[in-house]
Design a protein around this motif. Structure first.
Motif, PDB file in Angstrom:
ATOM      1  N   SER A  28       2.421  -2.026 -46.652  1.00 52.93           N
ATOM      2  CA  SER A  28       0.794  -1.868 -46.134  1.00 52.93           C
ATOM      3  C   SER A  28       0.031  -2.972 -46.660  1.00 52.93           C
ATOM      4  N   GLU A  29       0.506  -3.800 -47.685  1.00 55.18           N
ATOM      5  CA  GLU A  29       0.132  -5.116 -48.376  1.00 55.18           C
ATOM      6  C   GLU A  29       0.436  -6.094 -47.219  1.00 55.18           C
ATOM      7  N   CYS A  30       1.566  -6.101 -46.680  1.00 56.63           N
ATOM      8  CA  CYS A  30       2.018  -6.976 -45.550  1.00 56.63           C
ATOM      9  C   CYS A  30       0.930  -6.747 -44.246  1.00 56.63           C
ATOM     10  N   GLU A  31       0.790  -5.544 -44.046  1.00 53.51           N
ATOM     11  CA  GLU A  31      -0.122  -5.280 -42.696  1.00 53.51           C
ATOM     12  C   GLU A  31      -1.342  -5.744 -43.116  1.00 53.51           C
ATOM     13  N   GLN A  32      -1.970  -5.646 -44.222  1.00 58.44           N
ATOM     14  CA  GLN A  32      -3.396  -5.952 -44.812  1.00 58.44           C
ATOM     15  C   GLN A  32      -3.384  -7.455 -44.703  1.00 58.44           C
ATOM     16  N   LEU A  33      -2.409  -8.279 -45.038  1.00 57.71           N
ATOM     17  CA  LEU A  33      -2.223  -9.771 -45.019  1.00 57.71           C
ATOM     18  C   LEU A  33      -2.589 -10.042 -43.477  1.00 57.71           C
ATOM     19  N   GLU A  34      -1.791  -9.558 -42.874  1.00 52.90           N
ATOM     20  CA  GLU A  34      -1.911  -9.679 -40.994  1.00 52.90           C
ATOM     21  C   GLU A  34      -3.231  -9.460 -40.649  1.00 52.90           C
ATOM     22  N   ARG A  35      -3.575  -8.410 -41.081  1.00 45.84           N
ATOM     23  CA  ARG A  35      -5.185  -8.114 -40.630  1.00 45.84           C
ATOM     24  C   ARG A  35      -6.232  -9.205 -41.144  1.00 45.84           C
ATOM     25  N   LEU A  36      -6.017  -9.625 -42.503  1.00 46.83           N
ATOM     26  CA  LEU A  36      -6.811 -10.622 -42.937  1.00 46.83           C
ATOM     27  C   LEU A  36      -6.748 -11.863 -42.241  1.00 46.83           C
ATOM     28  N   VAL A  37      -5.460 -12.115 -41.958  1.00 48.75           N
ATOM     29  CA  VAL A  37      -5.051 -13.600 -41.252  1.00 48.75           C
ATOM     30  C   VAL A  37      -6.106 -13.679 -39.988  1.00 48.75           C
ATOM     31  N   LYS A  38      -5.632 -12.551 -39.203  1.00 47.91           N
ATOM     32  CA  LYS A  38      -6.186 -12.629 -37.904  1.00 47.91           C
ATOM     33  C   LYS A  38      -7.655 -12.760 -37.901  1.00 47.91           C
ATOM     34  N   SER A  39      -8.264 -12.189 -38.607  1.00 48.16           N
ATOM     35  CA  SER A  39      -9.767 -12.082 -38.852  1.00 48.16           C
ATOM     36  C   SER A  39     -10.379 -13.395 -39.482  1.00 48.16           C
ATOM     37  N   LEU A  40      -9.374 -14.080 -40.278  1.00 50.91           N
ATOM     38  CA  LEU A  40      -9.828 -15.289 -40.726  1.00 50.91           C
ATOM     39  C   LEU A  40      -9.699 -16.533 -39.490  1.00 50.91           C
ATOM     40  N   MET A  41      -8.558 -16.469 -38.867  1.00 53.94           N
ATOM     41  CA  MET A  41      -8.259 -17.385 -37.929  1.00 53.94           C
ATOM     42  C   MET A  41      -9.149 -17.454 -36.998  1.00 53.94           C
ATOM     43  N   VAL A  42     -10.143 -16.518 -36.523  1.00 53.24           N
ATOM     44  CA  VAL A  42     -11.016 -16.697 -35.473  1.00 53.24           C
ATOM     45  C   VAL A  42     -12.434 -16.976 -36.170  1.00 53.24           C
ATOM     46  N   ASN A  43     -12.413 -17.344 -37.453  1.00 54.20           N
ATOM     47  CA  ASN A  43     -13.698 -17.625 -38.093  1.00 54.20           C
ATOM     48  C   ASN A  43     -13.886 -19.262 -37.911  1.00 54.20           C
ATOM     49  N   THR A  44     -14.899 -19.805 -37.502  1.00 52.58           N
ATOM     50  CA  THR A  44     -15.243 -21.062 -37.189  1.00 52.58           C
ATOM     51  C   THR A  44     -15.445 -21.762 -38.639  1.00 52.58           C
ATOM     52  N   ASN A  45     -15.919 -20.950 -39.577  1.00 53.15           N
ATOM     53  CA  ASN A  45     -16.179 -21.572 -40.874  1.00 53.15           C
ATOM     54  C   ASN A  45     -15.048 -21.882 -41.685  1.00 53.15           C
ATOM     55  N   ILE A  46     -13.938 -21.398 -41.403  1.00 49.59           N
ATOM     56  CA  ILE A  46     -12.604 -21.714 -41.980  1.00 49.59           C
ATOM     57  C   ILE A  46     -11.913 -23.237 -41.862  1.00 49.59           C
ATOM     58  N   ASN A  47     -11.702 -23.714 -42.949  1.00 44.62           N
ATOM     59  CA  ASN A  47     -11.233 -25.286 -42.998  1.00 44.62           C
ATOM     60  C   ASN A  47      -9.954 -25.164 -42.028  1.00 44.62           C
ATOM     61  N   GLU A  48      -9.622 -26.296 -41.445  1.00 48.66           N
ATOM     62  CA  GLU A  48      -8.679 -26.328 -40.447  1.00 48.66           C
ATOM     63  C   GLU A  48      -7.224 -26.362 -41.385  1.00 48.66           C
ATOM     64  N   ASN A  49      -7.353 -26.943 -42.436  1.00 49.48           N
ATOM     65  CA  ASN A  49      -6.076 -26.714 -43.739  1.00 49.48           C
ATOM     66  C   ASN A  49      -5.818 -25.474 -44.008  1.00 49.48           C
ATOM     67  N   VAL A  50      -6.805 -24.705 -44.269  1.00 50.94           N
ATOM     68  CA  VAL A  50      -6.481 -23.279 -44.364  1.00 50.94           C
ATOM     69  C   VAL A  50      -5.993 -22.536 -43.186  1.00 50.94           C
ATOM     70  N   LYS A  51      -6.575 -22.816 -42.169  1.00 51.66           N
ATOM     71  CA  LYS A  51      -5.710 -22.267 -40.887  1.00 51.66           C
ATOM     72  C   LYS A  51      -4.454 -22.554 -40.879  1.00 51.66           C
ATOM     73  N   ASN A  52      -4.020 -23.486 -41.291  1.00 48.00           N
ATOM     74  CA  ASN A  52      -2.509 -24.041 -41.107  1.00 48.00           C
ATOM     75  C   ASN A  52      -1.709 -23.020 -42.172  1.00 48.00           C
ATOM     76  N   ILE A  53      -2.276 -23.043 -43.341  1.00 49.25           N
ATOM     77  CA  ILE A  53      -1.667 -22.044 -44.353  1.00 49.25           C
ATOM     78  C   ILE A  53      -1.750 -20.740 -43.853  1.00 49.25           C
ATOM     79  N   LEU A  54      -2.830 -20.270 -43.267  1.00 52.82           N
ATOM     80  CA  LEU A  54      -2.996 -18.854 -42.669  1.00 52.82           C
ATOM     81  C   LEU A  54      -1.760 -18.528 -41.608  1.00 52.82           C
ATOM     82  N   GLN A  55      -1.409 -19.591 -40.962  1.00 48.98           N
ATOM     83  CA  GLN A  55      -0.289 -19.299 -39.964  1.00 48.98           C
ATOM     84  C   GLN A  55       1.128 -18.818 -40.470  1.00 48.98           C
TER      85      GLN A  55
END
Length: 92
Positions: A28-55
């Motif tokens: 369930s923690e891994c699933e929560q990570l997955e949901r958080l990453v998906k939400s953050l990846m579409v956010n335009t306020n997130i630094n591109e370097n963070v998006k690489n880490i999120l992937q």
């Protein structure tokens, strides 16, 4: 009330920190990570370097969900967890 992207990043970092410190976790923690990453990846306020880490974190969560031995998966990614946590704190 929706949580801000900073709150999402903090939650993401908290879960990763728990995995790193405890060397264990839950699907369930891994699933929560997955949901958080998906939400953050579409956010335009997130630094591109963070998006690489999120992937990378997304792949980690996917492998964790599918793993037959989640604790071993977490232990084998200890170095990456440390890097992600440090980088997330640096860029966010």
């Amino acid at each position: 009330m929706p949580i801000t992207h900073q709150d999402q990043l903090n939650l993401l970092t908290d879960i990763l920190s728990n995995h790193q410190v405890d060397c264990c976790g839950s699907v369930s923690e891994c699933e929560q990570l997955e949901r958080l990453v998906k939400s953050l990846m579409v956010n335009t306020n997130i630094n591109e370097n963070v998006k690489n880490i999120l992937q990378e974190i997304y792949q980690y969560s996917q492998h964790g969900i599918q793993s037959s031995d989640l604790d071993r998966h977490i232990k084998s990614n200890q170095e990456r967890l440390s890097e992600w946590i440090n980088n997330m704190n640096h860029f966010s």
